[in-house]
Each structure stands twice: as C-alpha cells, then as structure tokens.
Design an enzyme around this catalytic site. Structure first.
Site, PDB file in Angstrom:
ATOM      1  N   HIS A 145      25.413 -44.361  58.619  1.00 18.82           N
ATOM      2  CA  HIS A 145      24.247 -44.771  58.982  1.00 18.82           C
ATOM      3  C   HIS A 145      23.887 -43.214  59.299  1.00 18.82           C
ATOM      4  O   HIS A 145      23.980 -42.240  59.586  1.00 18.82           O
ATOM      5  CB  HIS A 145      23.697 -45.745  60.345  1.00 18.82           C
ATOM      6  CG  HIS A 145      22.241 -45.052  61.031  1.00 18.82           C
ATOM      7  ND1 HIS A 145      21.476 -45.424  61.616  1.00 18.82           N
ATOM      8  CD2 HIS A 145      20.604 -44.952  59.945  1.00 18.82           C
ATOM      9  CE1 HIS A 145      20.486 -45.319  61.751  1.00 18.82           C
ATOM     10  NE2 HIS A 145      19.417 -44.972  61.191  1.00 18.82           N
ATOM     11  N   TYR A 175      12.781 -27.781  39.623  1.00 12.16           N
ATOM     12  CA  TYR A 175      13.033 -29.407  40.990  1.00 12.16           C
ATOM     13  C   TYR A 175      13.632 -30.409  40.914  1.00 12.16           C
ATOM     14  O   TYR A 175      12.821 -30.982  41.855  1.00 12.16           O
ATOM     15  CB  TYR A 175      11.840 -28.801  41.859  1.00 12.16           C
ATOM     16  CG  TYR A 175      11.321 -27.437  41.283  1.00 12.16           C
ATOM     17  CD1 TYR A 175      11.725 -26.597  43.158  1.00 12.16           C
ATOM     18  CD2 TYR A 175      10.510 -26.690  41.233  1.00 12.16           C
ATOM     19  CE1 TYR A 175      10.823 -25.532  43.424  1.00 12.16           C
ATOM     20  CE2 TYR A 175      10.386 -25.034  41.143  1.00 12.16           C
ATOM     21  CZ  TYR A 175      10.522 -24.463  42.431  1.00 12.16           C
ATOM     22  OH  TYR A 175      10.453 -23.342  42.722  1.00 12.16           O
ATOM     23  N   MET A 199      13.255 -30.586  47.392  1.00 12.19           N
ATOM     24  CA  MET A 199      13.427 -28.941  47.753  1.00 12.19           C
ATOM     25  C   MET A 199      11.974 -28.473  47.011  1.00 12.19           C
ATOM     26  O   MET A 199      11.336 -28.980  46.100  1.00 12.19           O
ATOM     27  CB  MET A 199      14.490 -28.444  46.878  1.00 12.19           C
ATOM     28  CG  MET A 199      14.124 -26.992  46.667  1.00 12.19           C
ATOM     29  SD  MET A 199      15.039 -25.773  45.420  1.00 12.19           S
ATOM     30  CE  MET A 199      16.900 -26.882  46.330  1.00 12.19           C
ATOM     31  N   TYR A 213      18.754 -26.284  51.557  1.00 11.62           N
ATOM     32  CA  TYR A 213      20.343 -25.708  51.166  1.00 11.62           C
ATOM     33  C   TYR A 213      20.705 -25.977  52.694  1.00 11.62           C
ATOM     34  O   TYR A 213      21.813 -26.616  52.168  1.00 11.62           O
ATOM     35  CB  TYR A 213      20.182 -24.340  50.197  1.00 11.62           C
ATOM     36  CG  TYR A 213      19.411 -24.253  49.192  1.00 11.62           C
ATOM     37  CD1 TYR A 213      20.289 -24.743  48.068  1.00 11.62           C
ATOM     38  CD2 TYR A 213      19.169 -23.040  48.620  1.00 11.62           C
ATOM     39  CE1 TYR A 213      19.929 -24.565  46.522  1.00 11.62           C
ATOM     40  CE2 TYR A 213      18.924 -22.604  47.110  1.00 11.62           C
ATOM     41  CZ  TYR A 213      18.762 -23.756  46.396  1.00 11.62           C
ATOM     42  OH  TYR A 213      18.897 -23.188  44.614  1.00 11.62           O
ATOM     43  N   ASN A 260      16.197 -31.605  42.460  1.00 10.32           N
ATOM     44  CA  ASN A 260      16.715 -31.873  43.729  1.00 10.32           C
ATOM     45  C   ASN A 260      15.990 -33.226  44.367  1.00 10.32           C
ATOM     46  O   ASN A 260      15.357 -33.236  45.033  1.00 10.32           O
ATOM     47  CB  ASN A 260      16.668 -31.047  44.391  1.00 10.32           C
ATOM     48  CG  ASN A 260      18.220 -30.073  42.594  1.00 10.32           C
ATOM     49  OD1 ASN A 260      18.829 -30.355  42.941  1.00 10.32           O
ATOM     50  ND2 ASN A 260      17.058 -28.753  42.981  1.00 10.32           N
ATOM     51  N   ASP A 301      20.037 -31.410  40.500  1.00 14.86           N
ATOM     52  CA  ASP A 301      20.323 -31.366  39.017  1.00 14.86           C
ATOM     53  C   ASP A 301      20.794 -30.213  38.477  1.00 14.86           C
ATOM     54  O   ASP A 301      22.194 -29.612  39.234  1.00 14.86           O
ATOM     55  CB  ASP A 301      18.475 -30.404  38.910  1.00 14.86           C
ATOM     56  CG  ASP A 301      18.334 -29.488  39.668  1.00 14.86           C
ATOM     57  OD1 ASP A 301      19.008 -28.418  39.845  1.00 14.86           O
ATOM     58  OD2 ASP A 301      16.867 -28.560  39.655  1.00 14.86           O
ATOM     59  N   ASP A 307      16.577 -44.611  55.283  1.00 16.08           N
ATOM     60  CA  ASP A 307      16.538 -45.024  56.483  1.00 16.08           C
ATOM     61  C   ASP A 307      15.049 -44.631  57.247  1.00 16.08           C
ATOM     62  O   ASP A 307      14.989 -43.626  57.903  1.00 16.08           O
ATOM     63  CB  ASP A 307      17.540 -43.919  57.114  1.00 16.08           C
ATOM     64  CG  ASP A 307      17.813 -44.357  58.719  1.00 16.08           C
ATOM     65  OD1 ASP A 307      17.348 -45.172  59.139  1.00 16.08           O
ATOM     66  OD2 ASP A 307      17.748 -42.977  59.711  1.00 16.08           O
TER      67      ASP A 307
END
Length: 151
Positions: free
Chosen positions: A22, A140, A80, A122, A142, A30, A69
């Site tokens: 958890h 983009y 991102m 990052y 990610n 990417d 979650d």
C-alpha cells in the site's frame, strides 16, 4: 502462460505488482523517460523494459490487477504535466492522457488524472518501487500509479 492474465504482463511485472505494498508507487514510462537513471536512484532499483508495448496498452493490462489508492491518496494516478514552454507554444493535451483517463474511469469514474510538474515527477519517480519503461513514442506518455489496498 496463465489463463485470464493479459499476455503483455511478464512474470517480472506480475512479481513487482504482487510485491508492492500500500502506497508504493509504480511508474509507467515512455521511451524518452530516463528510466535507467531513475531506477538506479531508487531504493529498489527495479527497471523493467517493455519496448514492444506502449504506455496505454501496459496500463490497460495492469489496471485489471492493480488496486489504485483512491481512498487515501488525493491524486493516485498522475501524468507529467506539460512544460511551460510547451504550454506557451499552445500544445494541446496529449492524446495518450485521454487513453489513460478512459482506462482509469472504467473502475474509478470520479477520479481524475493529477498533473505533476516535470522535475517534481522525476523526484517522485526516484521514490518509486519500480519503473516499467515502455516503447511509448508519444510525448508525455508517463504515468505514476499509487497502489491501494485489496479489500
């Protein structure tokens, strides 16, 4: 081979998903993401390369197994965000985000994608349990996923 498990999910990926607890973070990255450098800087150092898959296909396969979650994390699924330079150029929302949101809304229609500034993304990725680096070539592509609990 296993029945009812998406064929894009390897044994390594299934082990990572199972071993995560958890609040652990998983990054779907990417092809341009600095996956090796980020994974080396994490505590766990797990990088799985899936160059033949794009990010939305990987998320589609994972979402069936991976609890998000939504109960304890404000933004449990994040992309991102566009850089200020791309926003200034008038770049539109990447189509891959629409795909991520469509997949997310299958089980969580009231949960929206969070957006994290590039360098903050990052930094969060450096704390991830694992990075799955896909061959996603769209900008983009990610995604940060926070694991929830199985009830």
């Amino acid at each position: 081979m296993l029945n009812k498990i998406n064929k894009v999910l390897t044994g390594d990926i299934l082990k990572v998903l199972c071993d995560m607890g958890h609040d652990d973070v998983l990054i779907l990255a990417d092809a341009n993401f600095p996956g090796e450098a980020i994974a080396r800087s994490t505590t766990y150092g797990k990088l799985i390369r899936m160059s033949a898959s794009d990010a939305s296909t990987m998320y589609e396969a994972i979402h069936e197994l991976f609890p998000i979650d939504v109960g304890y994390t404000k933004e449990p699924v994040c992309v991102m965000d566009l850089t200020d330079g791309d926003k200034a150029k008038g770049m539109k929302q990447p189509e891959v985000w629409d795909e991520f949101e469509r997949i997310l809304h299958k089980d969580h229609p009231d949960t929206n994608l969070g957006k994290i500034e590039r360098f903050a993304f990052y930094e969060k990725a450096k704390k991830a349990y694992a990075v799955i680096q896909t061959g996603e070539s769209r900008q983009y592509g990610n995604l940060l996923l926070v694991k929830g609990v199985v009830l």
